[in-house]
Motif scaffolding. Structure first.
Motif, PDB file in Angstrom:
ATOM      1  N   LYS A 217     -14.433  30.999   0.988  1.00  9.50           N
ATOM      2  CA  LYS A 217     -14.890  32.217   1.669  1.00  9.50           C
ATOM      3  C   LYS A 217     -16.289  31.991   2.217  1.00  9.50           C
ATOM      4  N   TRP A 218     -16.471  30.838   2.855  1.00 10.58           N
ATOM      5  CA  TRP A 218     -17.811  30.489   3.334  1.00 10.58           C
ATOM      6  C   TRP A 218     -18.317  31.485   4.367  1.00 10.58           C
ATOM      7  N   SER A 219     -17.475  31.881   5.290  1.00 12.87           N
ATOM      8  CA  SER A 219     -17.807  32.932   6.251  1.00 12.87           C
ATOM      9  C   SER A 219     -16.500  33.538   6.728  1.00 12.87           C
ATOM     10  N   ALA A 220     -16.578  34.581   7.520  1.00  9.08           N
ATOM     11  CA  ALA A 220     -15.373  35.266   7.981  1.00  9.08           C
ATOM     12  C   ALA A 220     -14.462  34.290   8.729  1.00  9.08           C
ATOM     13  N   GLY A 221     -13.282  34.057   8.176  1.00 15.75           N
ATOM     14  CA  GLY A 221     -12.314  33.189   8.827  1.00 15.75           C
ATOM     15  C   GLY A 221     -12.592  31.709   8.708  1.00 15.75           C
ATOM     16  N   GLU A 222     -13.548  31.317   7.869  1.00 20.42           N
ATOM     17  CA  GLU A 222     -13.897  29.906   7.744  1.00 20.42           C
ATOM     18  C   GLU A 222     -13.993  29.483   6.282  1.00 20.42           C
ATOM     19  N   GLU A 223     -13.579  28.270   6.008  1.00 17.86           N
ATOM     20  CA  GLU A 223     -13.768  27.627   4.715  1.00 17.86           C
ATOM     21  C   GLU A 223     -14.633  26.393   4.935  1.00 17.86           C
ATOM     22  N   MET A 224     -15.372  25.986   3.907  1.00 16.07           N
ATOM     23  CA  MET A 224     -16.215  24.805   4.060  1.00 16.07           C
ATOM     24  C   MET A 224     -16.111  23.890   2.847  1.00 16.07           C
ATOM     25  N   ALA A 225     -15.814  22.642   3.127  1.00 17.03           N
ATOM     26  CA  ALA A 225     -15.908  21.588   2.122  1.00 17.03           C
ATOM     27  C   ALA A 225     -17.227  20.859   2.331  1.00 17.03           C
ATOM     28  N   SER A 226     -17.815  20.379   1.253  1.00 13.30           N
ATOM     29  CA  SER A 226     -19.100  19.706   1.396  1.00 13.30           C
ATOM     30  C   SER A 226     -19.274  18.628   0.339  1.00 13.30           C
ATOM     31  N   MET A 227     -20.150  17.691   0.659  1.00 17.59           N
ATOM     32  CA  MET A 227     -20.551  16.629  -0.263  1.00 17.59           C
ATOM     33  C   MET A 227     -22.048  16.450  -0.122  1.00 17.59           C
ATOM     34  N   ARG A 228     -22.719  16.222  -1.240  1.00 20.71           N
ATOM     35  CA  ARG A 228     -24.149  15.919  -1.206  1.00 20.71           C
ATOM     36  C   ARG A 228     -24.446  14.952  -2.338  1.00 20.71           C
ATOM     37  N   THR A 229     -25.200  13.918  -2.026  1.00 19.41           N
ATOM     38  CA  THR A 229     -25.490  12.888  -3.019  1.00 19.41           C
ATOM     39  C   THR A 229     -26.690  13.223  -3.890  1.00 19.41           C
ATOM     40  N   GLY A 230     -27.514  14.146  -3.431  1.00 22.23           N
ATOM     41  CA  GLY A 230     -28.752  14.441  -4.137  1.00 22.23           C
ATOM     42  C   GLY A 230     -29.901  13.559  -3.705  1.00 22.23           C
ATOM     43  N   THR A 231     -29.613  12.570  -2.848  1.00 24.45           N
ATOM     44  CA  THR A 231     -30.660  11.678  -2.343  1.00 24.45           C
ATOM     45  C   THR A 231     -30.817  11.794  -0.826  1.00 24.45           C
ATOM     46  N   GLY A 232     -30.212  12.825  -0.235  1.00 21.60           N
ATOM     47  CA  GLY A 232     -30.402  13.066   1.189  1.00 21.60           C
ATOM     48  C   GLY A 232     -29.187  12.850   2.056  1.00 21.60           C
ATOM     49  N   ASP A 233     -28.141  12.239   1.516  1.00 20.51           N
ATOM     50  CA  ASP A 233     -26.921  12.036   2.289  1.00 20.51           C
ATOM     51  C   ASP A 233     -25.947  13.176   1.994  1.00 20.51           C
ATOM     52  N   LEU A 234     -25.212  13.605   3.014  1.00 19.71           N
ATOM     53  CA  LEU A 234     -24.337  14.757   2.835  1.00 19.71           C
ATOM     54  C   LEU A 234     -23.328  14.837   3.974  1.00 19.71           C
ATOM     55  N   TRP A 235     -22.307  15.649   3.752  1.00 18.67           N
ATOM     56  CA  TRP A 235     -21.408  16.015   4.845  1.00 18.67           C
ATOM     57  C   TRP A 235     -20.864  17.415   4.623  1.00 18.67           C
TER      58      TRP A 235
END
Length: 216
Positions: free
Chosen positions: A44-62
């Protein structure tokens, strides 16, 4: 691997979405502390959208935004030659110029930006009904991983969560239980205990709701 290789390797949108949900559920079980997790999923990231995410904790993410329009993927490897930090604070030429208007909001999303610039060294998308993932026409700098696509997405592409988890969490992880969750089998007390004996199914109520993962 570059974003063009990644575009050929990623599964179709529904399969990618389910893999992202499974990774997030596995991390929630293995690591109750949210801030220490790699993978997350917000149904339920926003209306009509879902979000998957990754973060390393060292600055890399998607992040991957799923919507009725399709899916938009952006990744940021802070040490990649294509990082805005090494390009005068600008995005690498070709990275987002051809992003379809359906995903313009994701390109301009403040949560994905730093100082008004999209945090991205990788960008690709797939509209609902498309037969493939697409990326911009990019002239890559020299190197084996110029945009960080391998560093950021290899585990997601090859489904090697079990190997990742044993390395990252530095402990044995039940491979059969991991496979069950990658198959999106309903979460049970037994599955939870096999992965984390100190956790109960009831402890995961908030994560189950956020991820939208099935439970028994």
């Amino acid at each position: 691997m570059t974003v063009h290789d990644l575009a050929r390797a990623l599964p179709e949108i529904p399969a990618l979405r389910e893999r992202c949900r499974a990774y997030a559920m596995l991390d929630a079980i293995l690591c109750p502390e949210w801030e220490d997790r790699y993978y997350s999923f917000d149904a339920k990231w926003s209306a009509g959208e879902e979000m998957a995410s990754m973060r390393t904790g060292t600055g890399d993410l998607w992040s991957i935004v799923f919507s009725a329009a399709g899916a938009f993927v952006r990744g940021f490897d802070h040490e990649a030659p294509m990082s805005p930090a090494g390009n005068g604070g600008r995005l690498w030429p070709g990275l987002v110029e051809s992003v379809p208007p359906e995903f313009a909001d994701s390109v301009d999303e403040p949560a994905f930006s730093y100082d008004g610039v999209l945090e991205a060294t990788v960008c690709l998308w797939r509209r609902t009904g498309d037969d493939r993932w697409q990326a911009g026409d990019i002239e890559f700098p020299p190197g084996d991983d110029p945009d960080g696509a391998t560093n950021l997405f290899e585990t997601l592409v090859d489904g090697s969560y079990h190997e990742f988890a044993e390395d990252y969490y530095e402990r044995p992880v039940d491979a059969d239980a991991v496979r069950a969750i990658l198959d999106l089998r309903p979460l049970t007390t037994d599955l939870v205990k096999r992965l984390n004996p100190d956790l109960a199914l009831v402890d995961l109520a908030a994560d189950l709701a956020e991820i939208g993962y099935p439970r028994q």
